[in-house]
Design an enzyme around this catalytic site. Structure first.
Site, mmCIF file in Angstrom:
data_model
loop_
_atom_site.group_PDB
_atom_site.id
_atom_site.type_symbol
_atom_site.label_atom_id
_atom_site.label_comp_id
_atom_site.label_asym_id
_atom_site.label_seq_id
_atom_site.Cartn_x
_atom_site.Cartn_y
_atom_site.Cartn_z
ATOM 1 N N ASP A 1 0.812 -1.211 0.000
ATOM 2 C CA ASP A 1 0.000 0.000 0.000
ATOM 3 C C ASP A 1 0.848 1.265 0.000
ATOM 4 O OD1 ASP A 1 0.964 -0.185 2.634
ATOM 5 O OD2 ASP A 1 -0.928 -0.955 3.394
ATOM 6 N N ASN B 1 -7.540 -2.828 14.695
ATOM 7 C CA ASN B 1 -8.913 -3.170 14.306
ATOM 8 C C ASN B 1 -8.956 -4.347 13.327
ATOM 9 O OD1 ASN B 1 -7.998 -2.040 11.927
ATOM 10 N ND2 ASN B 1 -9.471 -0.366 11.873
ATOM 11 N N HIS C 1 -7.191 -4.608 10.475
ATOM 12 C CA HIS C 1 -6.963 -4.336 9.062
ATOM 13 C C HIS C 1 -5.640 -4.922 8.580
ATOM 14 C CE1 HIS C 1 -4.811 -0.442 10.283
ATOM 15 N NE2 HIS C 1 -3.953 -1.008 9.451
#
Length: 235
Positions: free
Chosen positions: A67, A136, A138
């Site tokens: 990313d 969380n 991800h």
């Protein structure tokens, strides 16, 4: 899913680094999937050490990063391009023509994402993919949602992710609100995956992952759909 628990971050990092060194020893022209964030730094440091000892060669490999923030320029010290150069690429014998990170300055994000997936496929897919995990759950910047995008895509960042990444910026206001990220389908195409998890703050996400249930509200759990995943955990 193979689960490896370690007593220290150093031990976990060396284990992950050794996996990549072994991959390159067995297949020098491997396609490697790389990750950013604080957790992989120790593995990269170990790989640099092995390189300096003459035990690993990066000259024939190809890399794809998970990313990149969007929009952001490559020379921005907070860009993932800058991060990878700082922690690994500038310290080993990689061929810069074979290094791939989503272009955070691309004028057309959708076209950039499509081209990124096509290039990975053209290279024969990723042999070994490194992942980190968010508090969380991800992976990459695939945030909790009712459904998850399969391919590389432009995504908005949740407030919790922005807050977690704010420590790398002058303030939370400086954190980009979007990112280009491989989708869960892109990640699951990798032949082998190792996910590195460190610290008590990641314990809940770790527990959800190893429960074996797939829940899009904890994206890392999709790794239960893959046949060759190693979970490296230290607390």
């Amino acid at each position: 899913m193979r689960i490896e628990k370690f007593n220290s971050y150093k031990e976990m990092s060396e284990f992950v680094g050794d996996l990549f060194a072994s991959q390159l020893l067995l297949k020098p022209d491997s396609v490697l999937g790389l990750a950013t964030g604080s957790t992989p730094i120790g593995a990269y440091e170990h790989l640099v050490k092995l390189y300096n000892e003459g035990k690993v060669d990066f000259s024939k490999c190809t890399t794809f990063n998970l990313d990149e923030y969007y929009p952001i320029k490559q020379d921005n010290p907070q860009s993932y391009y800058y991060f990878m150069n700082e922690h690994l690429f500038s310290k080993v014998n990689v061929n810069k023509a074979n290094l791939h990170i989503p272009n955070g300055s691309a004028p057309d994000a959708e076209a950039e994402c499509k081209a990124y997936d096509e290039l990975i496929d053209k290279m024969g897919g990723i042999d070994l993919q490194l992942l980190g995990i968010g508090e969380n759950g991800h992976i990459g910047f695939n945030e909790p949602a009712s459904s998850l995008d399969p391919g590389t895509h432009l995504t908005g960042l949740t407030e919790s992710t922005i807050a977690a990444n704010a420590r790398f910026f002058d303030s939370a206001d400086d954190v980009p609100r979007h990112a280009l990220t491989m989708g869960v389908g892109s990640i699951l195409k990798a032949k082998r995956i190792v996910i590195a998890i460190n610290g008590e703050k990641k314990l809940d996400a770790f527990n959800k992952l190893i429960e074996g249930k797939v829940d899009t509200m904890s994206p890392a759990t999709v790794l239960n759909l893959h046949s060759n995943v190693i979970v490296a955990f230290s607390n």
